[in-house]
Design an enzyme around this catalytic site. Structure first.
Site, PDB file in Angstrom:
ATOM      1  N   CYS A  29       0.842  -1.195   0.000  1.00 45.13           N
ATOM      2  CA  CYS A  29       0.000   0.000   0.000  1.00 45.13           C
ATOM      3  C   CYS A  29       0.887   1.260   0.000  1.00 45.13           C
ATOM      4  CB  CYS A  29      -0.977  -0.034   1.169  1.00 45.13           C
ATOM      5  SG  CYS A  29      -2.412   1.051   0.959  1.00 45.13           S
TER       6      CYS A  29
ATOM      7  N   HIS B 117      -3.341  -5.811   0.951  1.00 45.28           N
ATOM      8  CA  HIS B 117      -2.660  -6.052   2.227  1.00 45.28           C
ATOM      9  C   HIS B 117      -2.593  -7.541   2.578  1.00 45.28           C
ATOM     10  CE1 HIS B 117      -2.404  -1.869   3.869  1.00 45.28           C
ATOM     11  NE2 HIS B 117      -3.385  -1.663   3.018  1.00 45.28           N
TER      12      HIS B 117
ATOM     13  N   GLU C 269      -0.767  -8.915   4.789  1.00 48.91           N
ATOM     14  CA  GLU C 269      -0.600  -9.055   6.240  1.00 48.91           C
ATOM     15  C   GLU C 269      -1.944  -9.018   6.969  1.00 48.91           C
ATOM     16  OE1 GLU C 269      -0.880  -4.585   5.901  1.00 48.91           O
ATOM     17  OE2 GLU C 269      -0.354  -6.296   4.628  1.00 48.91           O
TER      18      GLU C 269
END
Length: 231
Positions: free
Chosen positions: A86, A196, A198
């Protein structure tokens, strides 16, 4: 294998990245402040999402001049693994470690929801545990994720197999050229992506499809460094 999570003023996904490394592969991981000038200890460097320096001027435009960036460029040249997520992707673009730039989302709205990605390139340290063409559910959260590059750059990205992720056909959430969600450099050791991974490491989060990104990094590094790297 040692991981670093860079932290700029305004980073807000640094804890997510740290916890993802801990929870998926259990490797040593440190927060590294933006004033650091030595990254030699680390094998993989994560540049998290957020709003570095408040996203003043442009997203990533000020972070690009942080002291840690000289060390990051050196690490990239040495072949270390670098993953920008990002705002981290935006910083990689601003620093010239990846080609192209970011525009406002085509809708001019902040988009925050699940997104389906197609894995286009499994020949990178970040995607070796995926299969080519695999569809994965990875969330997005950005206002300026509309990836843009000129026709010559796009042709180079295609010719060199540098497009790593595309948004599922017909479901491009931001207007990115050629549905691009993530690209790598020619060497394949630097990856930038807007979604994302994660935030997708456990079914409790809505998807565990991001786990393979972290297991890919570790398994590729171990293959490269041999049996001595296991432990």
């Amino acid at each position: 294998m040692n991981f670093a999570v860079l932290v700029f003023p305004g980073s807000n996904c640094d804890i997510d990245c740290y916890k993802a490394v801990e929870d998926t592969i259990g490797q040593p991981v440190d927060y590294v402040w933006h004033t650091e000038t030595d990254l030699s200890k680390y094998d993989c460097i994560l540049i998290p999402g957020g709003f570095s320096y408040g996203d003043y001027l442009r997203c990533g435009a000020i972070a690009r001049f942080a002291p840690v960036m000289n060390a990051l460029v050196k690490a990239a040249e040495e072949g270390k693994y670098i993953l920008g997520i990002c705002n981290g992707f935006q910083i990689l673009l601003e620093s010239g470690l990846l080609p192209g730039g970011m525009l406002r989302n085509q809708s001019l709205k902040f988009r925050c929801h699940a997104a389906m990605l197609q894995v286009e390139n499994t020949n990178t340290p970040f995607t070796s545990d995926y299969t080519k063409g695999e569809l994965i559910n990875i969330p997005i959260a950005h206002g300026e994720g509309n990836y843009y590059c000129d026709e010559a750059t796009l042709a180079e990205l295609k010719a060199n197999n540098q497009i790593v992720f595309r948004y599922e056909a017909g479901n491009n959430p931001n207007g990115s050229v050629d549905d691009i969600a993530g690209i790598c450099n020619r060497a394949g050791n630097v990856l930038g992506m807007m979604p994302h991974p994660e935030r997708a490491v456990h079914e409790l989060l809505g998807s565990a499809d991001g786990r393979k990104m972290f297991t890919s990094i570790l398994s590729t590094w171990r293959e490269k460094h041999g049996a001595a790297a296991i432990g």
